[in-house]
Motif scaffolding. Structure first.
Motif: not given
Length: 102
Positions: A48-58
């Motif tokens: 995930n990028s530090s600025y990502a709005l839609d973070r992927k989770t495992l």
């Protein structure tokens, strides 16, 4: 008619299969299932990028399904998967379908 959840499930299968292939190509294919899970976490969540709005989770259940499908491949399929990413993804997706049709 296919539902949105069917489409999302297939996309998730494809994404996790791709991640599994990258991990197996870098780490090898001769490890037990538990070995691969921390690598899924690292690839997915650390990607995930530090600025990502839609973070992927495992999704641990999905990761474990894909790991089990990969480990069910025979030696020839695993050997081919080490050098051919497309063959790896295809083999894992076929194994997932065989294990959980529908």
């Amino acid at each position: 008619m296919k539902s949105r959840s069917d489409k999302a499930h297939k996309e998730n299968d494809a994404y996790y299969s791709s991640v599994m292939c990258v991990i197996a190509q870098r780490q090898g294919s001769d490890h037990p299932a538990g070995y691969y899970l921390p690598y899924f976490n690292k690839v997915i969540e650390d990607g995930n990028s530090s600025y990502a709005l839609d973070r992927k989770t495992l999704d641990q259940d999905e990761a474990q399904r894909v790991i089990a499908a990969y480990l069910s491949l025979d030696g020839t399929q695993k050997a081919q998967s080490q050098s051919d990413d497309a063959a790896c993804r295809s083999a894992v997706l076929m194994a997932l379908t065989a294990r959980h049709p529908g």
